[in-house]
Design an enzyme around this catalytic site. Structure first.
Site, mmCIF file in Angstrom:
data_model
loop_
_atom_site.group_PDB
_atom_site.id
_atom_site.type_symbol
_atom_site.label_atom_id
_atom_site.label_comp_id
_atom_site.label_asym_id
_atom_site.label_seq_id
_atom_site.Cartn_x
_atom_site.Cartn_y
_atom_site.Cartn_z
ATOM 1 N N LYS A 13 -15.577 -3.497 -0.136
ATOM 2 C CA LYS A 13 -15.873 -3.428 -1.469
ATOM 3 C C LYS A 13 -15.972 -4.749 -2.271
ATOM 4 O O LYS A 13 -17.028 -4.857 -2.840
ATOM 5 C CB LYS A 13 -14.369 -2.797 -2.240
ATOM 6 C CG LYS A 13 -14.134 -1.571 -1.411
ATOM 7 C CD LYS A 13 -13.028 -0.869 -2.317
ATOM 8 C CE LYS A 13 -11.639 -1.933 -1.813
ATOM 9 N NZ LYS A 13 -11.301 -2.108 -0.354
ATOM 10 N N ARG A 88 -6.756 3.212 -7.925
ATOM 11 C CA ARG A 88 -6.283 3.281 -6.836
ATOM 12 C C ARG A 88 -5.168 4.574 -6.587
ATOM 13 O O ARG A 88 -4.769 4.913 -5.507
ATOM 14 C CB ARG A 88 -5.483 2.223 -6.479
ATOM 15 C CG ARG A 88 -6.152 1.405 -5.435
ATOM 16 C CD ARG A 88 -5.358 0.090 -4.958
ATOM 17 N NE ARG A 88 -5.503 -0.499 -4.010
ATOM 18 C CZ ARG A 88 -6.559 -1.544 -3.700
ATOM 19 N NH1 ARG A 88 -7.296 -1.984 -4.673
ATOM 20 N NH2 ARG A 88 -6.105 -2.078 -2.593
ATOM 21 N N ARG A 127 -11.220 -12.017 8.844
ATOM 22 C CA ARG A 127 -11.581 -12.392 7.579
ATOM 23 C C ARG A 127 -10.938 -13.750 7.061
ATOM 24 O O ARG A 127 -9.800 -14.292 7.493
ATOM 25 C CB ARG A 127 -11.222 -11.213 6.265
ATOM 26 C CG ARG A 127 -11.421 -12.015 4.844
ATOM 27 C CD ARG A 127 -11.390 -10.964 3.762
ATOM 28 N NE ARG A 127 -9.870 -10.299 3.741
ATOM 29 C CZ ARG A 127 -9.857 -9.189 2.990
ATOM 30 N NH1 ARG A 127 -10.697 -8.961 2.185
ATOM 31 N NH2 ARG A 127 -8.805 -8.883 2.877
ATOM 32 N N ARG A 160 -6.003 -14.437 4.013
ATOM 33 C CA ARG A 160 -5.112 -13.726 2.944
ATOM 34 C C ARG A 160 -3.872 -13.648 3.596
ATOM 35 O O ARG A 160 -3.591 -13.025 4.706
ATOM 36 C CB ARG A 160 -6.025 -12.645 2.521
ATOM 37 C CG ARG A 160 -6.681 -12.877 1.124
ATOM 38 C CD ARG A 160 -7.476 -12.148 0.640
ATOM 39 N NE ARG A 160 -6.548 -10.476 0.707
ATOM 40 C CZ ARG A 160 -7.410 -9.324 -0.041
ATOM 41 N NH1 ARG A 160 -8.580 -9.362 -0.235
ATOM 42 N NH2 ARG A 160 -6.962 -8.158 -0.151
ATOM 43 N N ARG A 171 -0.885 -1.290 4.185
ATOM 44 C CA ARG A 171 -2.317 -1.119 3.210
ATOM 45 C C ARG A 171 -2.965 0.086 3.637
ATOM 46 O O ARG A 171 -3.454 1.038 2.782
ATOM 47 C CB ARG A 171 -3.090 -2.138 3.496
ATOM 48 C CG ARG A 171 -2.322 -3.467 2.635
ATOM 49 C CD ARG A 171 -3.006 -4.589 2.970
ATOM 50 N NE ARG A 171 -4.377 -4.797 2.514
ATOM 51 C CZ ARG A 171 -5.357 -5.816 2.898
ATOM 52 N NH1 ARG A 171 -4.941 -6.741 3.949
ATOM 53 N NH2 ARG A 171 -6.496 -5.776 2.407
HETATM 54 P P1 AP5 Z 1 -14.122 -7.429 1.910
HETATM 55 O O1 AP5 Z 1 -15.566 -7.202 0.856
HETATM 56 O O2 AP5 Z 1 -13.490 -8.633 1.592
HETATM 57 O O3 AP5 Z 1 -13.594 -6.011 1.777
HETATM 58 P P2 AP5 Z 1 -12.660 -5.419 0.709
HETATM 59 O O4 AP5 Z 1 -12.920 -3.899 0.894
HETATM 60 O O5 AP5 Z 1 -13.023 -5.998 -0.678
HETATM 61 O O6 AP5 Z 1 -11.316 -5.541 1.269
HETATM 62 P P3 AP5 Z 1 -9.910 -6.075 0.380
HETATM 63 O O7 AP5 Z 1 -8.752 -6.358 1.570
HETATM 64 O O8 AP5 Z 1 -10.031 -7.151 -0.323
HETATM 65 O O9 AP5 Z 1 -9.415 -4.641 -0.251
HETATM 66 P P4 AP5 Z 1 -8.312 -4.166 -0.801
HETATM 67 O O10 AP5 Z 1 -8.577 -3.003 -1.141
HETATM 68 O O11 AP5 Z 1 -7.230 -4.061 0.387
HETATM 69 O O12 AP5 Z 1 -7.466 -5.277 -1.343
HETATM 70 P P5 AP5 Z 1 -7.677 -5.692 -2.857
HETATM 71 O O13 AP5 Z 1 -7.927 -7.090 -3.126
HETATM 72 O O14 AP5 Z 1 -8.338 -4.721 -3.879
HETATM 73 O O15 AP5 Z 1 -14.706 -7.519 3.345
HETATM 74 C C1 AP5 Z 1 -13.585 -7.497 4.593
HETATM 75 C C2 AP5 Z 1 -14.046 -8.509 5.697
HETATM 76 O O16 AP5 Z 1 -15.359 -7.754 6.368
HETATM 77 C C3 AP5 Z 1 -14.592 -9.883 5.122
HETATM 78 O O17 AP5 Z 1 -14.410 -10.495 6.187
HETATM 79 C C4 AP5 Z 1 -16.239 -9.485 4.964
HETATM 80 O O18 AP5 Z 1 -16.998 -10.797 5.476
HETATM 81 C C5 AP5 Z 1 -16.482 -8.619 6.131
HETATM 82 N N1 AP5 Z 1 -17.513 -7.635 5.827
HETATM 83 C C6 AP5 Z 1 -17.705 -6.934 4.673
HETATM 84 N N2 AP5 Z 1 -18.643 -5.938 4.799
HETATM 85 C C7 AP5 Z 1 -19.182 -5.953 6.169
HETATM 86 C C8 AP5 Z 1 -20.195 -5.382 6.886
HETATM 87 N N3 AP5 Z 1 -20.870 -4.380 6.212
HETATM 88 N N4 AP5 Z 1 -20.238 -5.535 8.119
HETATM 89 C C9 AP5 Z 1 -19.448 -6.566 8.691
HETATM 90 N N5 AP5 Z 1 -18.574 -7.220 7.993
HETATM 91 C C10 AP5 Z 1 -18.438 -7.138 6.800
HETATM 92 O O19 AP5 Z 1 -6.101 -5.625 -3.199
HETATM 93 C C11 AP5 Z 1 -4.826 -6.499 -2.724
HETATM 94 C C12 AP5 Z 1 -3.323 -5.867 -3.252
HETATM 95 O O20 AP5 Z 1 -3.561 -6.059 -4.666
HETATM 96 C C13 AP5 Z 1 -3.378 -4.277 -2.901
HETATM 97 O O21 AP5 Z 1 -3.016 -4.237 -1.663
HETATM 98 C C14 AP5 Z 1 -2.056 -4.111 -3.927
HETATM 99 O O22 AP5 Z 1 -0.943 -4.600 -3.609
HETATM 100 C C15 AP5 Z 1 -2.723 -4.781 -5.151
HETATM 101 N N6 AP5 Z 1 -3.839 -3.877 -5.914
HETATM 102 C C16 AP5 Z 1 -5.008 -4.405 -6.330
HETATM 103 N N7 AP5 Z 1 -5.526 -3.307 -6.857
HETATM 104 C C17 AP5 Z 1 -4.541 -2.624 -7.268
HETATM 105 C C18 AP5 Z 1 -4.497 -1.261 -8.143
HETATM 106 N N8 AP5 Z 1 -5.548 -0.802 -8.912
HETATM 107 N N9 AP5 Z 1 -3.432 -0.626 -8.081
HETATM 108 C C19 AP5 Z 1 -2.159 -0.947 -7.358
HETATM 109 N N10 AP5 Z 1 -2.172 -2.353 -6.641
HETATM 110 C C20 AP5 Z 1 -3.175 -3.125 -6.630
#
Ligand code: AP5
Length: 215
Positions: A13, A88, A127, A160, A171
């Site tokens: 994402k 979410r 990552r 991270r 998660r």
């Molecule tokens: P990356 O692009 O970083 O993936 P991502 O989907 O953004 O993963 P996140 O871990 O950031 O998502 P998340 O939803 O768990 O965390 P968030 O920060 O939102 O890619 C991942 C890896 O793969 C990277 O190394 C990249 O290089 C590689 N990659 C990407 N695309 C690729 C491809 N096509 N091919 C190969 N490799 C690839 O949330 C974190 C925490 O915050 C949550 O757990 C929660 O506690 C809180 N939080 C955030 N938003 C909310 C909400 N709305 N409500 C409640 N709590 C929330």
């Protein structure tokens, strides 16, 4: 144009959101990035957010909704926005609809990235993020040029705090239980588009652009 990008942790994402925001000149709003930035301050709120994130739990809806409501009415979001990691839960989605309705705005597309749980675990375990500039790497699919040092700013690359096996498992569970129902929610309003997230970063981006530009 206002967009949402959905998908399990590690589906890509954040990677795609940065590219989309740049190409279409819309504001990238990532709740995860906002929370990580706030938690760095060491304030009481920051500590609370960190404890939710490091256990793999969601931050409570009322807190998230307030933050996003305030964020999307700022001037930089008037040209359009891309919400990454929000909504979410169904409560968050319903609140978002209410806020947008009041402003006479709407979500144009909800992009849902599909990725198997096996691939999620592999991507998140490998990552690395730059401690200084936040650039994202992957030791397998998108490795830095010089060991674990950032290509952009020579900053230190770190894992991270929530990318450890136990938290990744939690998660994924939270995603299945609380976020997956949003796929049905956005299917009903016919704005949902599923994208295969297992393809290369450039292929996924090409497919997303085709969806955004289709008439
Ligand atoms: P990356 O692009 O970083 O993936 P991502 O989907 O953004 O993963 P996140 O871990 O950031 O998502 P998340 O939803 O768990 O965390 P968030 O920060 O939102 O890619 C991942 C890896 O793969 C990277 O190394 C990249 O290089 C590689 N990659 C990407 N695309 C690729 C491809 N096509 N091919 C190969 N490799 C690839 O949330 C974190 C925490 O915050 C949550 O757990 C929660 O506690 C809180 N939080 C955030 N938003 C909310 C909400 N709305 N409500 C409640 N709590 C929330």
């Amino acid at each position: 144009m206002n967009l949402i990008i959905l998908g399990p942790p590690g589906a890509g994402k954040g990677t795609q959101a940065k590219k989309i925001a740049k190409k279409y000149n819309i504001q990238h709003v990532s709740t995860g990035d906002i929370f990580r930035e706030t938690s760095k301050s060491g304030s009481d709120l920051g500590k609370k957010l960190q404890s939710y994130m490091s256990s793999g739990a969601l931050v409570p809806d009322d807190l998230v909704v307030e933050i996003v409501k305030e964020r999307i009415v700022r001037p930089d979001c008037q040209k359009g926005f891309l919400l990454d990691g929000f909504p979410r839960t169904l409560v968050q989605a319903e609140n978002l609809d209410k806020v947008l309705l009041k402003e006479n705005r709407k979500i144009d597309k909800a992009l849902s990235l599909d990725l198997s749980e096996e691939e999620v675990v592999s991507r998140l375990s490998s990552r690395r993020v730059c401690k200084s500039c936040g650039a994202n790497y992957n030791l397998i699919t998108q490795p830095p040029k010089n060991g674990e040092i950032c290509d952009n700013c020579s900053g230190e690359l770190v894992q991270r705090a929530d990318d450890n096996p136990e938290t990744i498992k939690q998660r994924l569970k939270v995603y299945r239980d609380q976020t997956e129902p949003l796929i049905e929610y956005y299917s009903k309003t016919k704005i949902l588009v599923k994208i295969d997230g297992a393809k290369s970063i450039n292929e996924v981006f090409k497919n997303i652009c085709a969806v955004i530009e289709e008439k």
